[in-house]
Design a protein around this motif. Structure first.
Motif, PDB file in Angstrom:
ATOM      1  N   LEU A 300       0.828  -1.207   0.000  1.00 11.38           N
ATOM      2  CA  LEU A 300       0.000   0.000   0.000  1.00 11.38           C
ATOM      3  C   LEU A 300       0.860   1.255   0.000  1.00 11.38           C
ATOM      4  CD1 LEU A 300      -2.408  -1.865   0.380  1.00 11.38           C
ATOM      5  CD2 LEU A 300      -3.228  -0.369   2.212  1.00 11.38           C
ATOM      6  N   ASP A 301       2.091   1.140   0.511  1.00 11.47           N
ATOM      7  CA  ASP A 301       3.043   2.251   0.474  1.00 11.47           C
ATOM      8  C   ASP A 301       3.953   2.192  -0.750  1.00 11.47           C
ATOM      9  OD1 ASP A 301       2.059   3.331   2.806  1.00 11.47           O
ATOM     10  OD2 ASP A 301       3.539   2.364   4.105  1.00 11.47           O
ATOM     11  N   GLY A 302       3.745   1.195  -1.620  1.00  9.46           N
ATOM     12  CA  GLY A 302       4.541   1.079  -2.835  1.00  9.46           C
ATOM     13  C   GLY A 302       5.942   0.557  -2.612  1.00  9.46           C
ATOM     14  N   ARG A 303       6.192  -0.119  -1.459  1.00  9.05           N
ATOM     15  CA  ARG A 303       7.527  -0.617  -1.150  1.00  9.05           C
ATOM     16  C   ARG A 303       7.688  -2.086  -1.531  1.00  9.05           C
ATOM     17  NH1 ARG A 303       7.536  -0.952   3.714  1.00  9.05           N
ATOM     18  NH2 ARG A 303       6.069   0.624   4.448  1.00  9.05           N
ATOM     19  N   GLU A 304       8.917  -2.477  -1.838  1.00  9.00           N
ATOM     20  CA  GLU A 304       9.212  -3.854  -2.207  1.00  9.00           C
ATOM     21  C   GLU A 304       9.724  -4.673  -1.035  1.00  9.00           C
ATOM     22  OE1 GLU A 304      11.944  -3.657  -5.444  1.00  9.00           O
ATOM     23  OE2 GLU A 304      10.431  -2.911  -6.870  1.00  9.00           O
ATOM     24  N   TYR A 305       9.693  -4.119   0.157  1.00 12.03           N
ATOM     25  CA  TYR A 305      10.196  -4.813   1.334  1.00 12.03           C
ATOM     26  C   TYR A 305       9.407  -4.354   2.565  1.00 12.03           C
ATOM     27  CZ  TYR A 305      12.558  -0.318   1.579  1.00 12.03           C
ATOM     28  OH  TYR A 305      12.819   1.036   1.586  1.00 12.03           O
ATOM     29  N   VAL A 306       9.370  -5.235   3.563  1.00 12.27           N
ATOM     30  CA  VAL A 306       8.652  -4.957   4.808  1.00 12.27           C
ATOM     31  C   VAL A 306       9.598  -4.281   5.791  1.00 12.27           C
ATOM     32  CG1 VAL A 306       7.459  -6.002   6.787  1.00 12.27           C
ATOM     33  CG2 VAL A 306       7.111  -6.918   4.475  1.00 12.27           C
ATOM     34  N   ILE A 307       9.097  -3.288   6.504  1.00 11.25           N
ATOM     35  CA  ILE A 307       9.849  -2.635   7.565  1.00 11.25           C
ATOM     36  C   ILE A 307       9.129  -2.873   8.897  1.00 11.25           C
ATOM     37  CG2 ILE A 307      10.813  -0.891   6.008  1.00 11.25           C
ATOM     38  CD1 ILE A 307       8.739   1.084   7.065  1.00 11.25           C
ATOM     39  N   PRO A 308       9.807  -2.687  10.037  1.00  9.80           N
ATOM     40  CA  PRO A 308       9.151  -2.924  11.328  1.00  9.80           C
ATOM     41  C   PRO A 308       7.862  -2.128  11.510  1.00  9.80           C
ATOM     42  CG  PRO A 308      11.522  -2.755  11.630  1.00  9.80           C
ATOM     43  CD  PRO A 308      11.256  -2.412  10.200  1.00  9.80           C
ATOM     44  N   ASP A 309       7.798  -0.921  10.950  1.00 10.30           N
ATOM     45  CA  ASP A 309       6.577  -0.126  11.078  1.00 10.30           C
ATOM     46  C   ASP A 309       5.365  -0.852  10.494  1.00 10.30           C
ATOM     47  OD1 ASP A 309       7.837   1.889  12.392  1.00 10.30           O
ATOM     48  OD2 ASP A 309       7.866   3.300  10.709  1.00 10.30           O
ATOM     49  N   ASP A 310       5.573  -1.606   9.423  1.00 11.25           N
ATOM     50  CA  ASP A 310       4.470  -2.367   8.828  1.00 11.25           C
ATOM     51  C   ASP A 310       3.952  -3.407   9.816  1.00 11.25           C
ATOM     52  OD1 ASP A 310       4.774  -1.011   6.354  1.00 11.25           O
ATOM     53  OD2 ASP A 310       6.346  -2.417   5.747  1.00 11.25           O
ATOM     54  N   VAL A 311       4.872  -4.097  10.456  1.00  9.06           N
ATOM     55  CA  VAL A 311       4.495  -5.107  11.449  1.00  9.06           C
ATOM     56  C   VAL A 311       3.757  -4.450  12.611  1.00  9.06           C
ATOM     57  CG1 VAL A 311       5.368  -6.832  13.085  1.00  9.06           C
ATOM     58  CG2 VAL A 311       6.409  -6.605  10.807  1.00  9.06           C
ATOM     59  N   GLN A 312       4.287  -3.334  13.092  1.00  9.15           N
ATOM     60  CA  GLN A 312       3.691  -2.657  14.246  1.00  9.15           C
ATOM     61  C   GLN A 312       2.321  -2.079  13.916  1.00  9.15           C
ATOM     62  OE1 GLN A 312       6.906   0.016  14.997  1.00  9.15           O
ATOM     63  NE2 GLN A 312       8.231  -1.577  15.864  1.00  9.15           N
ATOM     64  N   THR A 313       2.124  -1.656  12.677  1.00 11.42           N
ATOM     65  CA  THR A 313       0.818  -1.138  12.262  1.00 11.42           C
ATOM     66  C   THR A 313      -0.235  -2.236  12.230  1.00 11.42           C
ATOM     67  OG1 THR A 313       1.820   0.622  10.941  1.00 11.42           O
ATOM     68  CG2 THR A 313      -0.431   0.012  10.387  1.00 11.42           C
ATOM     69  N   GLU A 314       0.172  -3.419  11.773  1.00 14.45           N
ATOM     70  CA  GLU A 314      -0.790  -4.505  11.578  1.00 14.45           C
ATOM     71  C   GLU A 314      -0.994  -5.381  12.810  1.00 14.45           C
ATOM     72  OE1 GLU A 314      -2.723  -4.867   9.005  1.00 14.45           O
ATOM     73  OE2 GLU A 314      -1.838  -3.082   8.129  1.00 14.45           O
TER      74      GLU A 314
END
Length: 346
Positions: A300-314
């Motif tokens: 959804l952010d157009g990134r090709e990799y996961v960052i910790p913020d993605d985990v913390q958001t979900e």
């Protein structure tokens, strides 16, 4: 009840049926949408697809962008969504709007105490003309299935969804039939009449990727809703801005987004923390759901990799509903919040 024509021939490849339609050629709407929008090929394309869907649905669902994004994350993560809330806040409208925006089939099941499993999955009916049994598909044969007030039905009927949600298939009388692709269950749970509902089995709750609440609109949002509903219902005006084929391609792209080893270990440590601090913690299925949801959030952010913020958001919407605590004063959301505070990102 859903007819065989609603989701393609039973037993046929659901991907091919959805791609080509009953006649083997792409529908006019698919062709028109392809002319207007390029097929998703990168996470940036997935982000553009999501923005189009959110914008279309927001014409109907006022002030609930976050909820719409939760639905999209769930769909892209190949999961299912549980919505717990009071009646009348737009749960049905949300599900129907998302289905229309991707040009997908939509079916609604009103769960009641007398609902039978076959009312959900389908039933074999004897055909006197052919002296054979014909399968009549249930409403579960759709791209988006709304299970309304799922906890009003007894556990036996609720369990009719377990195979469908886990394996995207239904088995009746020994015959297994594939469900449409994509397939997503959006179930609502009545939480204001506990004396007239059944508790959802833990195994069923664990199959929902996310659990959210919509909440009441504020004054301005409610006034806007009232203005839009004075005439025809706005959901009837929702136009497809994508196709189910687009969603399938977007799902494949999301599945290829990099979740590095440190990210996977971080997710595992969060899950272990919940198990050490609750009577029942997040399962490995929950950990997998969190990784997939984080991949979808990155897309959804157009990134090709996961960052910790993605985990913390979900994490709050993916893990909390899977947790059972000993104390009535501490719930799963608090355990997840503590885990996010105390488990370090390494």
């Amino acid at each position: 009840m859903t007819g065989p024509g609603d989701s393609g021939p039973i037993g046929a490849d659901p991907t091919e049926a959805a791609e080509n339609g009953p006649g083997g050629a792409r529908s006019a709407s698919d062709a028109d949408l392809s002319d207007r929008h390029a097929d998703p090929e990168t996470p940036a394309d997935v982000a553009d697809l999501a923005d189009r869907i959110v914008a279309e649905v927001e014409d109907v669902i006022v002030g609930k962008r976050e909820a719409v994004e939760h639905v999209l994350v769930t769909v892209l993560a190949r999961g299912h969504l549980l919505v717990e809330d009071v009646p009348g806040v737009g749960k049905t409208t949300l599900a129907k709007s998302v289905a229309r925006s991707i040009d997908g089939s939509f079916k609604r099941v009103q769960f009641t105490p007398d609902l039978l499993p076959s009312d959900v999955t389908g039933v074999n009916v004897f055909n006197r003309r052919t002296d054979e049994f014909d399968f009549q598909p249930g409403p579960v044969f759709a791209n988006v299935v709304l299970g309304d007030e799922i906890n009003r039905a007894p556990p036996k009927t609720q369990s009719a969804l377990l195979e469908a949600m886990e394996e995207n298939q239904v088995t009746t009388d020994g015959t297994t039939r594939s469900l449409p692709d994509p397939f997503c269950v959006i179930a609502t749970q009545n939480d204001v009449e506990p004396g007239q509902t059944y508790e959802l089995p833990v195994a069923e709750v664990d199959r929902f990727t996310k659990k959210i609440r919509l909440g009441y609109p504020d004054t301005d949002e409610e006034a806007a809703i009232l203005g839009r509903l004075t005439g025809d219902h706005p959901v009837d005006a929702v136009e497809p801005v994508a196709t189910v084929a687009d969603v399938r391609r977007a799902r494949r792209i999301v599945g290829e987004i990099e979740a590095s080893e440190p990210i996977r270990e971080y997710v595992a440590r969060l899950a272990v923390y919940t198990r050490q601090n609750a009577r029942l913690g997040a399962s490995p299925r929950g950990s997998l759901a969190l990784v997939r949801a984080a991949q979808a959030r990155a897309a959804l952010d157009g990134r090709e990799y996961v960052i910790p913020d993605d985990v913390q958001t979900e994490a709050p919407t993916v893990l909390a509903h899977r947790i059972r605590t000993e104390s009535g004063g501490v719930d799963g959301a608090e355990v997840v919040a503590d885990a996010l505070d105390r488990v370090r990102v390494e």
